[in-house]
Motif scaffolding. Structure first.
Motif, mmCIF file in Angstrom:
data_model
loop_
_atom_site.group_PDB
_atom_site.id
_atom_site.type_symbol
_atom_site.label_atom_id
_atom_site.label_comp_id
_atom_site.label_asym_id
_atom_site.label_seq_id
_atom_site.Cartn_x
_atom_site.Cartn_y
_atom_site.Cartn_z
ATOM 1 N N ASN A 14 0.825 -1.215 0.000
ATOM 2 C CA ASN A 14 0.000 0.000 0.000
ATOM 3 C C ASN A 14 0.855 1.260 0.000
ATOM 4 O OD1 ASN A 14 -2.492 -1.253 -0.155
ATOM 5 N ND2 ASN A 14 -2.683 -1.440 2.062
ATOM 6 N N THR A 15 2.008 1.213 0.662
ATOM 7 C CA THR A 15 2.931 2.358 0.638
ATOM 8 C C THR A 15 3.407 2.610 -0.786
ATOM 9 O OG1 THR A 15 3.635 1.945 2.915
ATOM 10 C CG2 THR A 15 5.122 3.242 1.535
ATOM 11 N N VAL A 16 3.794 1.543 -1.485
ATOM 12 C CA VAL A 16 4.248 1.679 -2.878
ATOM 13 C C VAL A 16 3.090 2.155 -3.762
ATOM 14 C CG1 VAL A 16 5.171 0.429 -4.870
ATOM 15 C CG2 VAL A 16 6.114 0.003 -2.586
ATOM 16 N N LYS A 17 1.897 1.622 -3.547
ATOM 17 C CA LYS A 17 0.732 2.047 -4.334
ATOM 18 C C LYS A 17 0.421 3.529 -4.095
ATOM 19 C CE LYS A 17 -1.494 -2.412 -4.964
ATOM 20 N NZ LYS A 17 -2.636 -3.281 -4.640
ATOM 21 N N THR A 18 0.564 3.999 -2.861
ATOM 22 C CA THR A 18 0.345 5.420 -2.562
ATOM 23 C C THR A 18 1.375 6.275 -3.293
ATOM 24 O OG1 THR A 18 -0.626 4.926 -0.409
ATOM 25 C CG2 THR A 18 0.256 7.156 -0.716
ATOM 26 N N PHE A 19 2.637 5.815 -3.314
ATOM 27 C CA PHE A 19 3.684 6.513 -4.058
ATOM 28 C C PHE A 19 3.262 6.692 -5.518
ATOM 29 C CE2 PHE A 19 7.388 6.495 -6.807
ATOM 30 C CZ PHE A 19 8.252 7.394 -6.210
ATOM 31 N N PHE A 20 2.798 5.612 -6.144
ATOM 32 C CA PHE A 20 2.428 5.696 -7.555
ATOM 33 C C PHE A 20 1.118 6.448 -7.777
ATOM 34 C CE2 PHE A 20 5.615 2.314 -8.075
ATOM 35 C CZ PHE A 20 6.389 2.957 -9.023
ATOM 36 N N ALA A 21 0.200 6.399 -6.835
ATOM 37 C CA ALA A 21 -1.022 7.196 -6.956
ATOM 38 C C ALA A 21 -0.643 8.686 -6.995
ATOM 39 C CB ALA A 21 -1.972 6.907 -5.796
ATOM 40 N N GLY A 22 0.283 9.079 -6.136
ATOM 41 C CA GLY A 22 0.766 10.463 -6.150
ATOM 42 C C GLY A 22 1.527 10.786 -7.420
ATOM 43 N N PHE A 23 2.334 9.851 -7.881
ATOM 44 C CA PHE A 23 3.118 10.037 -9.104
ATOM 45 C C PHE A 23 2.202 10.259 -10.298
ATOM 46 C CE2 PHE A 23 5.629 7.984 -12.632
ATOM 47 C CZ PHE A 23 6.637 8.929 -12.698
ATOM 48 N N HIS A 24 1.208 9.392 -10.464
ATOM 49 C CA HIS A 24 0.294 9.512 -11.606
ATOM 50 C C HIS A 24 -0.578 10.770 -11.532
ATOM 51 C CE1 HIS A 24 0.854 4.934 -11.869
ATOM 52 N NE2 HIS A 24 1.592 5.515 -12.797
ATOM 53 N N ALA A 25 -0.876 11.208 -10.305
ATOM 54 C CA ALA A 25 -1.692 12.414 -10.118
ATOM 55 C C ALA A 25 -0.835 13.682 -10.114
ATOM 56 C CB ALA A 25 -2.472 12.316 -8.811
ATOM 57 N N LYS A 26 0.493 13.506 -10.229
ATOM 58 C CA LYS A 26 1.439 14.635 -10.167
ATOM 59 C C LYS A 26 1.310 15.372 -8.831
ATOM 60 C CE LYS A 26 0.762 14.991 -15.109
ATOM 61 N NZ LYS A 26 0.085 15.697 -16.161
ATOM 62 N N ASP A 27 1.057 14.594 -7.773
ATOM 63 C CA ASP A 27 0.811 15.106 -6.428
ATOM 64 C C ASP A 27 2.032 14.831 -5.550
ATOM 65 O OD1 ASP A 27 -0.021 15.608 -3.819
ATOM 66 O OD2 ASP A 27 -1.954 14.584 -4.052
ATOM 67 N N THR A 28 2.932 15.801 -5.475
ATOM 68 C CA THR A 28 4.167 15.594 -4.721
ATOM 69 C C THR A 28 3.909 15.446 -3.220
ATOM 70 O OG1 THR A 28 4.578 17.973 -4.621
ATOM 71 C CG2 THR A 28 5.616 16.757 -6.423
ATOM 72 N N MET A 29 2.861 16.040 -2.703
ATOM 73 C CA MET A 29 2.550 15.907 -1.275
ATOM 74 C C MET A 29 2.194 14.460 -0.940
ATOM 75 S SD MET A 29 3.336 18.778 -0.122
ATOM 76 C CE MET A 29 2.833 18.591 1.562
ATOM 77 N N LYS A 30 1.456 13.812 -1.821
ATOM 78 C CA LYS A 30 1.096 12.414 -1.604
ATOM 79 C C LYS A 30 2.351 11.536 -1.657
ATOM 80 C CE LYS A 30 -2.761 10.123 -2.411
ATOM 81 N NZ LYS A 30 -3.960 9.686 -3.059
ATOM 82 N N ILE A 31 3.230 11.812 -2.616
ATOM 83 C CA ILE A 31 4.476 11.043 -2.713
ATOM 84 C C ILE A 31 5.309 11.245 -1.454
ATOM 85 C CG2 ILE A 31 6.638 10.761 -3.979
ATOM 86 C CD1 ILE A 31 5.090 11.714 -6.497
ATOM 87 N N LYS A 32 5.464 12.493 -1.035
ATOM 88 C CA LYS A 32 6.255 12.795 0.160
ATOM 89 C C LYS A 32 5.684 12.137 1.409
ATOM 90 C CE LYS A 32 8.102 17.255 -1.325
ATOM 91 N NZ LYS A 32 8.132 18.707 -1.064
ATOM 92 N N SER A 33 4.380 11.894 1.433
ATOM 93 C CA SER A 33 3.751 11.301 2.622
ATOM 94 C C SER A 33 4.244 9.887 2.902
ATOM 95 C CB SER A 33 2.222 11.309 2.486
ATOM 96 O OG SER A 33 1.779 10.289 1.595
ATOM 97 N N VAL A 34 4.795 9.213 1.892
ATOM 98 C CA VAL A 34 5.285 7.837 2.083
ATOM 99 C C VAL A 34 6.808 7.737 1.945
ATOM 100 C CG1 VAL A 34 3.100 6.720 1.470
ATOM 101 C CG2 VAL A 34 4.790 7.220 -0.325
ATOM 102 N N CYS A 35 7.460 8.888 1.793
ATOM 103 C CA CYS A 35 8.919 8.888 1.627
ATOM 104 C C CYS A 35 9.604 9.539 2.819
ATOM 105 C CB CYS A 35 9.309 9.662 0.363
ATOM 106 S SG CYS A 35 8.797 8.860 -1.162
ATOM 107 N N SER A 36 10.771 9.016 3.141
ATOM 108 C CA SER A 36 11.617 9.636 4.147
ATOM 109 C C SER A 36 12.159 10.956 3.590
ATOM 110 C CB SER A 36 12.775 8.703 4.479
ATOM 111 O OG SER A 36 13.784 9.369 5.193
#
Length: 145
Positions: free
Chosen positions: A25-47
């Protein structure tokens, strides 16, 4: 005694499967943010200390590159609005050792519906405050399908 061992084995399997689902789910959230061009969503699962690297195979040889997180986030936020891209994850192979995990995800990448390249993502995650965070991402990229 056999019943106790069986119970322990079942509990262990349930725990491992739950951990694997959290990591996926963490990886899926990363890609959901990536596809949506949503850097905040990507950052939410990244150190905040994430390391990003790529190995690109091409006709002129192989290149190994580092990418600074700030550059990565900026590039995503500046993609044109009409640009459609999709990274199709083909499978998940997840391994866990305590607070560290590895997710190996082969993929195919499409731009505006047309195949661009394929490869593998290797995510390393760390469980920080009971939440899995991506601390390292390296991918391979090759043009052949």
């Amino acid at each position: 005694m056999k019943n106790l061992l069986l119970l322990i084995a079942v509990c262990f399997t349930i725990t491992v499967n739950a951990q694997k689902a959290e990591i996926e789910n963490t990886v899926k959230t990363f890609f959901a943010g990536f596809h949506a061009k949503d850097t905040m969503k990507i950052k939410s699962v990244c150190s905040e200390k994430i390391i990003l690297q790529s190995i690109m195979e091409g006709q002129k040889g192989t290149r190994f590159e580092d990418e600074k997180p700030a550059e990565f986030y900026k590039s995503i936020s500046t993609f044109p609005a009409d640009l459609k891209f999709e990274e199709k994850i083909l499978s998940y192979n997840i391994q866990i050792d305590g607070k560290m995990a590895q997710a190996w995800t082969p993929y195919e990448f499409y731009i505006n519906g047309k195949f661009s390249h394929s490869g593998v993502n290797a995510f390393t995650l760390y469980k920080e405050n009971e939440v899995w965070k991506i601390i390292y991402l390296i991918d391979t990229r090759r043009k052949k399908q």
